[in-house]
Scaffold this active site. Structure first.
Site, PDB file in Angstrom:
ATOM      1  N   ARG A 129      -5.533   9.119   8.342  1.00 55.77           N
ATOM      2  CA  ARG A 129      -6.230   8.118   7.530  1.00 55.77           C
ATOM      3  C   ARG A 129      -6.155   8.537   6.063  1.00 55.77           C
ATOM      4  NH1 ARG A 129      -8.665   4.055  10.729  1.00 55.77           N
ATOM      5  NH2 ARG A 129      -8.256   3.010   8.744  1.00 55.77           N
ATOM      6  N   SER A 130      -6.528   7.605   5.190  1.00 56.21           N
ATOM      7  CA  SER A 130      -6.518   7.967   3.767  1.00 56.21           C
ATOM      8  C   SER A 130      -7.612   8.981   3.444  1.00 56.21           C
ATOM      9  CB  SER A 130      -6.632   6.712   2.909  1.00 56.21           C
ATOM     10  OG  SER A 130      -7.693   5.895   3.347  1.00 56.21           O
TER      11      SER A 130
ATOM     12  N   ASP B   9       4.340   0.239   4.016  1.00 57.20           N
ATOM     13  CA  ASP B   9       3.124  -0.271   4.654  1.00 57.20           C
ATOM     14  C   ASP B   9       2.584  -1.323   3.696  1.00 57.20           C
ATOM     15  OD1 ASP B   9       0.757  -0.920   5.835  1.00 57.20           O
ATOM     16  OD2 ASP B   9      -0.124   1.092   5.752  1.00 57.20           O
TER      17      ASP B   9
ATOM     18  N   LYS C 118      -4.072   5.565  15.432  1.00 53.98           N
ATOM     19  CA  LYS C 118      -5.074   6.352  14.703  1.00 53.98           C
ATOM     20  C   LYS C 118      -6.263   6.536  15.624  1.00 53.98           C
ATOM     21  CE  LYS C 118      -4.155   4.182  10.171  1.00 53.98           C
ATOM     22  NZ  LYS C 118      -4.512   2.961   9.394  1.00 53.98           N
TER      23      LYS C 118
ATOM     24  N   LYS D 232       2.794   9.826  10.509  1.00 50.55           N
ATOM     25  CA  LYS D 232       2.538   9.405   9.133  1.00 50.55           C
ATOM     26  C   LYS D 232       1.265  10.111   8.670  1.00 50.55           C
ATOM     27  CE  LYS D 232       0.991   5.283   6.781  1.00 50.55           C
ATOM     28  NZ  LYS D 232       0.633   3.877   6.927  1.00 50.55           N
TER      29      LYS D 232
ATOM     30  N   GLN E   6       0.781  -1.244   0.000  1.00 45.62           N
ATOM     31  CA  GLN E   6       0.000   0.000   0.000  1.00 45.62           C
ATOM     32  C   GLN E   6       0.818   1.304   0.000  1.00 45.62           C
ATOM     33  OE1 GLN E   6      -3.662   0.344   2.592  1.00 45.62           O
ATOM     34  NE2 GLN E   6      -2.352   1.844   3.582  1.00 45.62           N
TER      35      GLN E   6
ATOM     36  N   GLU F 149      -3.663   9.618  -0.903  1.00 44.77           N
ATOM     37  CA  GLU F 149      -2.918  10.391   0.095  1.00 44.77           C
ATOM     38  C   GLU F 149      -1.914  11.341  -0.538  1.00 44.77           C
ATOM     39  OE1 GLU F 149      -1.347   7.857   3.174  1.00 44.77           O
ATOM     40  OE2 GLU F 149      -3.332   7.122   3.681  1.00 44.77           O
TER      41      GLU F 149
ATOM     42  N   GLU G  53       5.289  -1.772   8.027  1.00 45.21           N
ATOM     43  CA  GLU G  53       3.988  -1.785   8.703  1.00 45.21           C
ATOM     44  C   GLU G  53       3.125  -2.901   8.121  1.00 45.21           C
ATOM     45  OE1 GLU G  53       2.165   2.101   8.556  1.00 45.21           O
ATOM     46  OE2 GLU G  53       0.146   1.258   8.619  1.00 45.21           O
TER      47      GLU G  53
HETATM   48  C1  2PG Z   1      -2.909   2.935   6.702  1.00 46.61           C
HETATM   49  C2  2PG Z   1      -3.774   4.142   6.432  1.00 46.61           C
HETATM   50  C3  2PG Z   1      -2.976   5.378   6.146  1.00 46.61           C
HETATM   51  P1  2PG Z   1      -6.264   3.871   5.738  1.00 46.61           P
HETATM   52  O1  2PG Z   1      -3.204   1.816   6.282  1.00 46.61           O
HETATM   53  O2  2PG Z   1      -1.919   3.044   7.414  1.00 46.61           O
HETATM   54  O3  2PG Z   1      -2.033   5.166   5.114  1.00 46.61           O
HETATM   55  O4  2PG Z   1      -4.698   3.892   5.410  1.00 46.61           O
HETATM   56  O5  2PG Z   1      -6.600   5.169   6.366  1.00 46.61           O
HETATM   57  O6  2PG Z   1      -6.942   3.683   4.406  1.00 46.61           O
HETATM   58  O7  2PG Z   1      -6.484   2.709   6.662  1.00 46.61           O
HETATM   59 MG    MG Z   2      -1.481   0.858   7.479  1.00 43.54          MG
END
Ligand code: 2PG
Ligand code: MG
Length: 439
Positions: free
Chosen positions: A374-375, A250, A345, A396, A171, A213, A293
């Site tokens: 978050r994305s 990640d 998060k 991040k 990702q 992102e 990650e």
């Molecule tokens: C992640 C996040 C941020 P998402 O996986 O770490 O990159 O993505 O907010 O879509 O979970």
């Molecule tokens: Mg992640």
């Protein structure tokens, strides 16, 4: 200059309101306003993930396909105005733990699915903001229980997985400006490397269109191709790979884990955990990778223990879907020797207090901590203050692009200015806080 804490005046929550606003994907999300008896007003809006972990608290969506494809949050908004407001009006805004306990109790479910983690977090964060204003201190200072410090940014340059359409299974491909001496210098380095990566892609006729992102989403299908590109970009920017700028991944492996095996597009057969660990090890051997990650899936606890035994002394191993900012899951990881760092998060768990508790528990266990966006994001920059106030060490946010990301990067610049010339910056030392890297 560090602003001094002022004496708290008595205040109470007098007003609570919520509305639907839009996030960086143009989808609805919850915004909450909190008013206090002294006139202070706090506002917070809630982010939303795409690659969400199964064990995250639940955001409440209307599911009414006639509005915003079912993504509306009118039910969550109504839960704030009709259910939460009567329970919190009159409360002491400085008692954040008490407020958050009350919100959890009012919801009554383990995953905050009744009122919605989006409704609950909006209230929790907006109250913290209002309380900081009432106390007359910046939010980072209000949240701090330790000496504040600016984090090392871990910055997305290339996206794959659920955040892009280029065909990469992993990702995020990120850079860490580990040679920088300050936060603002770190941003300059990131800018130069990101610009060089864009030039290299354009020269090769690859897309420089932005993913969710703000990173690039080129049609490359092997992680090695992206890592080669990043190493070349670091050199073109006049920096030394591994010394000035390191790499991070990640993998977000939960999203290609099916029926007990990992399925990568460039491998014909589904792989057991051990094979994916081999693959990750060969990437660590070949590139200046310092952090991985979600190298394995969210419930592959045995695989995680193997991954950590194999690579935990060489790189930071961050649990995102694995831990979902959940104290019980982090505890299980600490006991099982799974990962050596945690991604944090706020909306994975749903209150400010639970988030800070996870950060503190991780620190006590000598796990590294990465505060993350978050994305799907808004202009709310709460997490920048959270990262500084808790001295999380790493942050991040996504790429150095798009206002919802820059809101946080810019807030950190303001905090750096507030903290003064010798603003404490964690830098590369943040990576060493992952315990197994030290010994
Ligand atoms: C992640 C996040 C941020 P998402 O996986 O770490 O990159 O993505 O907010 O879509 O979970
Ligand atoms: Mg992640």
């Amino acid at each position: 200059m560090t602003p001094a804490r002022r004496r708290r005046r008595a205040a109470s929550i007098t007003h609570l309101w919520a509305r639907e606003v839009l996030d960086s994907r143009g989808r609805p999300t919850v915004e909450v306003d909190v008013g206090l008896s002294d006139g202070s007003l706090g506002r917070a809006s809630v982010p939303s993930g795409a690659s969400t972990g199964r064990h995250e608290s639940r955001e409440l969506r209307d599911g009414d396909e006639t509005r915003y494809g079912g993504f509306g949050v009118r039910l969550a908004v109504r839960n704030v105005t009709d259910t939460i407001a009567p329970a919190v009006i009159g409360r002491d805004p400085f008692d954040q733990p008490g407020l958050d306990r009350r919100l959890i109790e009012l919801d009554g479910t383990a995953d905050k699915s009744r009122l919605g983690a989006n409704a609950i977090l909006g209230v929790s964060a907006a109250v913290a903001r209002a309380a900081a204003l009432a106390e007359g201190v910046p939010l980072w200072r209000y949240l701090s229980r330790t000496a504040p410090a600016l984090p090392l940014p871990m910055v997305n340059v290339v996206s794959g997985g659920l955040h892009a359409t280029g065909g990469l299974a992993f990702q995020d491909f990120l850079i860490l400006p580990i040679g920088a001496a300050s936060y603002s210098e770190a941003l300059e380095v990131v800018y130069a490397v990101r610009a060089a990566a864009g030039d290299l892609l354009a020269e090769r006729g690859l897309s420089v269109l932005k993913a969710d992102e703000g990173g690039f989403g080129p049609a490359l299908d092997r992680p090695e191709a992206v890592l080669d590109l990043l190493v070349a970009a670091i050199r073109r920017a006049g920096r030394r790979p591994g010394d000035d700028v390191a790499l991070a991944l990640d993998v977000a492996a939960s999203h290609f884990f099916e029926d007990g095996a990992y399925r990568l597009p460039d491998r014909p057969a589904p792989m057991p955990s051990e094979d994916l660990v081999d693959r990750l090890e060969s990437l660590v051997d070949g590139y200046p990778i310092v952090s991985i990650e979600d190298g394995l899936a969210e419930d592959d606890w045995e695989g995680w223990a193997v991954l950590t035994r194999r690579l935990g002394h060489r790189v930071q191993l961050v649990g995102d879907d694995l831990f979902t900012t959940n104290a019980a899951r982090l505890e299980r990881g600490i006991e099982a020797g799974a990962a050596n760092a945690v991604l944090v998060k706020m909306n994975q768990i749903g209150t400010v207090t639970e988030t800070i508790d996870v950060l503190e528990r991780a620190r006590a266990a000598r796990y590294g901590t990465v505060v993350s966006a978050r994305s799907g994001e808004t202009e709310d920059s709460f997490l920048a203050d959270l990262a500084v106030g808790t001295a999380a060490g790493q942050i991040k946010i996504g790429s150095l692009a798009q206002s919802e990301r820059l809101a946080k990067y810019n807030q950190l610049l303001r905090i750096e200015e507030e903290l003064g010339r010798d603003a404490p910056f964690v830098g590369a030392a943040a990576l060493a806080s992952a315990s197994r890297l030290v010994g």
